[in-house]
Structures are given as C-alpha cells and as structure tokens.
Design an enzyme around this catalytic site. Structure first.
Site, PDB file in Angstrom:
ATOM      1  N   SER A 123       0.697  -1.342  -0.078  1.00 11.14           N
ATOM      2  CA  SER A 123       0.126  -0.048  -0.164  1.00 11.14           C
ATOM      3  C   SER A 123       0.929   1.126  -0.285  1.00 11.14           C
ATOM      4  O   SER A 123       0.512   2.437  -0.375  1.00 11.14           O
ATOM      5  CB  SER A 123      -1.056  -0.137   1.277  1.00 11.14           C
ATOM      6  OG  SER A 123      -1.783  -1.268   1.371  1.00 11.14           O
ATOM      7  N   HIS A 144      -0.822  -2.302  -7.574  1.00  9.33           N
ATOM      8  CA  HIS A 144      -1.369  -2.154  -6.176  1.00  9.33           C
ATOM      9  C   HIS A 144      -2.847  -2.347  -6.644  1.00  9.33           C
ATOM     10  O   HIS A 144      -3.677  -1.409  -7.089  1.00  9.33           O
ATOM     11  CB  HIS A 144      -1.138  -0.565  -5.665  1.00  9.33           C
ATOM     12  CG  HIS A 144      -1.667  -0.287  -4.412  1.00  9.33           C
ATOM     13  ND1 HIS A 144      -1.957   1.124  -4.009  1.00  9.33           N
ATOM     14  CD2 HIS A 144      -2.146  -0.939  -3.382  1.00  9.33           C
ATOM     15  CE1 HIS A 144      -2.720   1.205  -2.904  1.00  9.33           C
ATOM     16  NE2 HIS A 144      -2.858  -0.187  -2.614  1.00  9.33           N
ATOM     17  N   GLU A 156      -2.900   0.252  -9.590  1.00  4.66           N
ATOM     18  CA  GLU A 156      -1.676   1.126  -9.868  1.00  4.66           C
ATOM     19  C   GLU A 156      -0.681   0.362 -10.105  1.00  4.66           C
ATOM     20  O   GLU A 156      -0.280  -0.439  -9.185  1.00  4.66           O
ATOM     21  CB  GLU A 156      -1.458   1.926  -8.600  1.00  4.66           C
ATOM     22  CG  GLU A 156      -2.847   2.945  -7.991  1.00  4.66           C
ATOM     23  CD  GLU A 156      -2.510   3.874  -7.020  1.00  4.66           C
ATOM     24  OE1 GLU A 156      -3.030   4.991  -6.836  1.00  4.66           O
ATOM     25  OE2 GLU A 156      -1.956   3.266  -6.117  1.00  4.66           O
ATOM     26  N   ASN A 200      -4.405   6.857  -2.755  1.00  7.17           N
ATOM     27  CA  ASN A 200      -4.499   7.153  -1.398  1.00  7.17           C
ATOM     28  C   ASN A 200      -3.764   8.460  -1.195  1.00  7.17           C
ATOM     29  O   ASN A 200      -4.160   9.216   0.006  1.00  7.17           O
ATOM     30  CB  ASN A 200      -3.539   5.982  -0.748  1.00  7.17           C
ATOM     31  CG  ASN A 200      -4.305   4.810  -0.642  1.00  7.17           C
ATOM     32  OD1 ASN A 200      -5.592   4.752  -0.649  1.00  7.17           O
ATOM     33  ND2 ASN A 200      -3.565   3.855  -0.578  1.00  7.17           N
TER      34      ASN A 200
HETATM   35  N1  LIG Z   1      -6.030  -4.578   3.430  1.00  8.99           N
HETATM   36  C1  LIG Z   1      -6.169  -3.648   2.218  1.00  8.99           C
HETATM   37  O1  LIG Z   1      -7.058  -2.943   2.302  1.00  8.99           O
HETATM   38  C2  LIG Z   1      -5.124  -3.549   1.256  1.00  8.99           C
HETATM   39  C3  LIG Z   1      -5.286  -2.707   0.152  1.00  8.99           C
HETATM   40  C4  LIG Z   1      -4.382  -2.766  -0.682  1.00  8.99           C
HETATM   41  C5  LIG Z   1      -2.828  -3.232  -0.436  1.00  8.99           C
HETATM   42  N2  LIG Z   1      -2.989  -4.095   0.591  1.00  8.99           N
HETATM   43  C6  LIG Z   1      -1.403  -4.553   0.791  1.00  8.99           C
HETATM   44  O2  LIG Z   1      -1.558  -5.923   0.564  1.00  8.99           O
HETATM   45  C7  LIG Z   1      -0.674  -6.649   1.437  1.00  8.99           C
HETATM   46  C8  LIG Z   1      -1.276  -7.704   2.255  1.00  8.99           C
HETATM   47  O3  LIG Z   1      -2.525  -7.031   3.085  1.00  8.99           O
HETATM   48  P1  LIG Z   1      -3.547  -8.263   3.472  1.00  8.99           P
HETATM   49  O4  LIG Z   1      -4.644  -7.240   3.802  1.00  8.99           O
HETATM   50  O5  LIG Z   1      -3.843  -9.160   2.356  1.00  8.99           O
HETATM   51  O6  LIG Z   1      -2.969  -8.674   4.710  1.00  8.99           O
HETATM   52  P2  LIG Z   1      -3.331 -10.039   5.472  1.00  8.99           P
HETATM   53  O7  LIG Z   1      -2.919 -10.094   6.746  1.00  8.99           O
HETATM   54  O8  LIG Z   1      -4.953 -10.432   5.474  1.00  8.99           O
HETATM   55  O9  LIG Z   1      -2.764 -11.088   4.720  1.00  8.99           O
HETATM   56  C9  LIG Z   1      -1.241 -11.370   4.695  1.00  8.99           C
HETATM   57  C10 LIG Z   1      -1.132 -12.988   4.572  1.00  8.99           C
HETATM   58  O10 LIG Z   1       0.583 -13.349   4.443  1.00  8.99           O
HETATM   59  C11 LIG Z   1       0.935 -14.381   5.126  1.00  8.99           C
HETATM   60  N3  LIG Z   1       2.023 -14.044   5.478  1.00  8.99           N
HETATM   61  C12 LIG Z   1       2.622 -13.838   6.864  1.00  8.99           C
HETATM   62  N4  LIG Z   1       4.066 -14.156   6.423  1.00  8.99           N
HETATM   63  C13 LIG Z   1       4.427 -14.225   5.518  1.00  8.99           C
HETATM   64  C14 LIG Z   1       5.689 -14.549   4.740  1.00  8.99           C
HETATM   65  N5  LIG Z   1       6.735 -14.377   5.219  1.00  8.99           N
HETATM   66  N6  LIG Z   1       5.473 -14.778   3.310  1.00  8.99           N
HETATM   67  C15 LIG Z   1       4.388 -14.822   2.800  1.00  8.99           C
HETATM   68  N7  LIG Z   1       3.233 -14.909   3.252  1.00  8.99           N
HETATM   69  C16 LIG Z   1       3.292 -14.496   4.491  1.00  8.99           C
HETATM   70  C17 LIG Z   1      -0.126 -14.216   6.174  1.00  8.99           C
HETATM   71  O11 LIG Z   1      -0.243 -15.636   6.875  1.00  8.99           O
HETATM   72  C18 LIG Z   1      -1.558 -13.935   5.705  1.00  8.99           C
HETATM   73  O12 LIG Z   1      -2.005 -14.893   5.054  1.00  8.99           O
HETATM   74  C19 LIG Z   1       0.043  -5.527   2.423  1.00  8.99           C
HETATM   75  O13 LIG Z   1       1.041  -5.204   1.878  1.00  8.99           O
HETATM   76  C20 LIG Z   1      -1.081  -4.292   2.295  1.00  8.99           C
HETATM   77  O14 LIG Z   1      -0.480  -3.363   2.713  1.00  8.99           O
HETATM   78  C21 LIG Z   1      -3.703  -4.061   1.621  1.00  8.99           C
END
Ligand SMILES: NC(=O)c1ccc[n+]([C@@H]2O[C@H](COP(=O)([O-])OP(=O)(O)OC[C@H]3O[C@@H](n4cnc5c(N)ncnc54)[C@H](O)[C@@H]3O)[C@@H](O)[C@H]2O)c1
Length: 390
Positions: A123, A144, A156, A200
């Site tokens: 993000s 993104h 993005e 954002n």
């Molecule tokens: N949630 C949102 O609204 C959103 C929107 C856009 C981007 N993002 C970005 O996407 C990414 C993931 O966010 P999310 O909301 O899906 O988080 P999340 O916590 O739901 O998922 C993360 C996943 O990664 C796994 N994980 C943990 N350690 C790991 C490792 N070493 N290697 C691989 N996987 C591992 C976890 O078990 C989990 O399943 C982040 O960088 C976040 O900033 C999130």
C-alpha cells in the site's frame, strides 16, 4: 517478455488481498501458485475464493463449470522457492512489513526464472527498496490492487527508481487483460515511487480535513455524511473511515506524518478510539455504531446545509496538482481515472472542479488552509496559475 508470454503467476500471501488477487487472475485463465507460510492459510485463501465464486454461481452470474475451471487453476504452496520456480510473474501480498517483504524478494529472486517480473501489492512501501534486495531491480514493480480485488477496478502500476519501461509496459498490459466481477480492470501508471501513490495520496488531505473538523467540533459526522449522500455518493467520508477501520486510518496518518508533513499526525480523537478498541465496522463501533456489522443508520434529513462537498473536491484537485508537478503522473485525466475506479464516484475531482475555474479552486484551498491553520492545504503553484489541462 510480452504480456502474452505470462502463463503462470505466483501470489505470495493468501490473506485478504492475496486470495482476492489470486481469484481475479485465476478467473482470467492463468495458472496461480498461491503461497502462504502454513497450509491452513493456503486452504483458508482457497476456501474464501470458492465461497466468493459460489455466490456468483448462485446468482447465475457464473457457470458451475467456470467455477471448477477457476479453482483448478489455483495450486497451493508452502515452500517459496517451489512456488516461484517456473513462473513469469509474481505478486507479493504478504504483511506490510518492509523487512519481511525484502526477504521475500531476495528469496524469490534466487529461485524464480531470470526473466520473471517480481511485483509487490504494497500500500505504501518503497518499490525501490524491494528492487534493491534483488539482482533484477529493473524487473521489480508495484502492482497495487484495491480491496476487494474482485470488486475494485483500479490497479496502480508503480515505477521503482530502477524499474524498466519494459516491466512497466508488460505489467500494464497484463493488468489490462484482467476482469473482475464489475468489469475490466483499470490500470493507472504511477511514474514515481511516492508516498500513497495516486489514489491514497489524493485522499490524504481529505482524511486530514475530516479529522481536524471532527477534532475541533466543527463537523457533526452524521450531518456531513448525510450531506454527501444527498448529492448521490454511496457513503459519506466518516462512514468510509469506519468502514476502512480506524486502525488503518491511524497508521495512514502516522505514515503521512513521517513522509509528507507532521500536520498529518493523527488527532487525539483517533488515538483515543484506537486505544478503546472502537475501530469502526470490524468492532461494531467507531465514529458510528454498526449494528451486527450492518451499515450505520444515517438520518438523511440531518444534512448539514453549511458543509460544501466542493471543499473535498478542491483539496483533492490541489493534491493531484502536486502529483502532476512532481511528475508522478502525466495527466489530470489519469488522476481522475484512478479516483473513479478506486472509489465509487462517477467523475474524478478534476472533471468535477473544472467548471468552478482553477483560480477559484486555489482560493478555496487557501481559505480552508487559513481557517484550520494547516499549511499543507495551501494551493500548489500550478493551480494558482490555472495551468491545468483536462
Ligand atoms: N487490506 C487492504 O485493504 C489492502 C489494500 C491494498 C494493498 N494492501 C497490501 O496488501 C498486502 C497484504 O495485505 P492483506 O490485507 O492481504 O494482509 P493479510 O494479513 O490479510 O494477509 C497477509 C498474508 O500473508 C501471510 N504471510 C505472513 N508472513 C508471510 C511470509 N513471510 N511470506 C508470505 N506470506 C506471509 C499471512 O499468513 C497472511 O495470509 C500488504 O502489503 C497491504 O499493505 C492491503
């Protein structure tokens, strides 16, 4: 490499974003290697995809045959080097911790084919730093997606300092081939690795504005949201904060305070709500009450006649203009494309503010800046000169 050469994609992390990204890619017929650190997390991601597709089937928007084909396209992995060993593309969606991400990029770089592109769904974090952890920084890029990927069209495509034009072009073309439940995905190029990228970032001053009005007792959230809803928006800004999560808002404010200006430091009300664990929709209470997780009751008859939604649009135009000045994006139309496809509005801020006249938009930003004592809202030089093409 061309976008047509991409056949197999590793998605790293099967959480909220990873499973949604895997779903959209698998629906387009690509093979997805879905990796997580434990089998139960991979299974949870797969189950969420299946549940989501089953809803489509029950609404007769997808055939059972297409559901099966999509699920067959997804393979689970718990060993990273196996997940990336014969891919053309990787999208990392692991937790937002830079050390963890750089470690994943280093390991993936060692095991993925030399021609593979390695992307991050971060993000906020630096694509350049992730690229530096590899021996192929020219093939590292930001991709993104917005939450949830099956519904939000904006993606993005972010240029790190060393990302090559080929990597940008292949990534853009690849995203253009995807469709989610609403339609064709809408990629937007981000030419520089900059805090908040486009969507954002353009919304950052809006969050600050709403937060300060609330903090100073100058706005009643229900009355402001009712006003914004009265002009056709599906949700008001305070409800959006609750919906996103007040913890996410807190971290966003802290991040922008560090990278843009200390004025973004989260207000006391936001800290207090975080300390109390009232985080919005996810906890049932935040700025509003969310009974049983359903939307808060906003009395539309309470719309605040003194709140002008153009204040929000003017602040967005001003922030977008700063991005144009910094070369983060090439045109105001691209910013509008990002804002329309990342949110729910029919028009972007530049299209909405054009008839007001750019000098008037600049004057409005200056007035808000002076009223609230926030210098970040002062108009950008290009806006003052009225030198914007749309
Ligand atoms: N949630 C949102 O609204 C959103 C929107 C856009 C981007 N993002 C970005 O996407 C990414 C993931 O966010 P999310 O909301 O899906 O988080 P999340 O916590 O739901 O998922 C993360 C996943 O990664 C796994 N994980 C943990 N350690 C790991 C490792 N070493 N290697 C691989 N996987 C591992 C976890 O078990 C989990 O399943 C982040 O960088 C976040 O900033 C999130």
């Amino acid at each position: 490499m061309k976008a047509d050469d991409i056949k197999k994609i590793a998605v790293i992390g099967a959480g909220d974003m990873g499973h949604g990204i895997a779903e959209v890619i698998a629906m387009a017929g690509y093979t997805v290697n879905l990796y997580d650190i434990k089998q139960e997390f991979v299974d949870r991601g797969r189950n969420k995809i299946k549940e989501s597709l089953e809803k489509r089937v029950s609404k007769q928007k997808m055939s059972a045959d297409d559901l099966n084909k999509t699920m067959d396209n997804i393979r689970g992995f718990t060993v990273l080097r196996d997940a990336v060993k014969d891919i053309e593309y990787m999208i990392e969606a692991a937790p937002e911790i830079l050390d963890l991400k750089t470690k994943i990029f280093k390991e993936a770089d060692e095991s993925a084919p030399k021609h593979a592109i390695l992307a991050s769904n971060t993000s906020n974090m630096s694509i350049t730093q992730m690229g530096a952890a590899t021996k192929r920084p020219d093939k590292v890029v930001g991709i993104h997606f917005f939450n949830p990927p099956a519904m939000m069209l904006l993606v993005e495509v972010i240029h790190g300092d060393k990302t090559s034009e080929e990597t940008m072009a292949v990534s853009y073309d690849f995203i253009s081939k995807l469709k989610n439940f609403r339609g064709a995905m809408a990629p937007v190029r981000v030419e520089k690795d900059t805090p908040g990228f486009i969507f954002n970032r353009v919304n950052a001053p809006v969050g600050l504005f709403m937060s300060v009005l609330y903090d100073k007792g100058l706005a009643d959230p229900e009355a402001v949201d009712a006003k914004i809803r009265s002009i056709g928006a599906p949700m008001g800004p305070y409800e959006i904060m609750d919906y996103t999560g007040l913890d996410v808002n807190l971290h966003g404010g802290e991040y922008f305070a560090k990278t843009l200006s200390p004025e973004f430091k989260p207000a006391n009300w936001l800290r207090k709500m975080n300390e109390a664990g009232t985080l919005g929709k996810k906890t049932g209470k935040g700025i509003f009450t969310w009974p049983g997780g359903s939307r808060p009751a906003i009395d539309l008859s309470k719309a605040d006649p003194n709140f002008d939604p153009m204040d929000i649009i003017c602040l967005q135009v001003n922030e977008g203009t700063k991005l144009l000045e910094a070369g983060v994006t090439k045109s105001a139309a691209e910013i509008d494309k990002a804002m329309v496809n990342g949110g729910g509005s029919a028009f972007g801020p530049f299209a909405l503010a054009k008839s007001m006249g750019w000098e008037k938009v600049a004057q409005r930003c200056e007035a808000i800046s002076k009223k609230l004592g926030i210098t970040w809202f002062m108009p950008a030089a290009t806006l003052k000169k009225g030198n914007i093409q749309i």
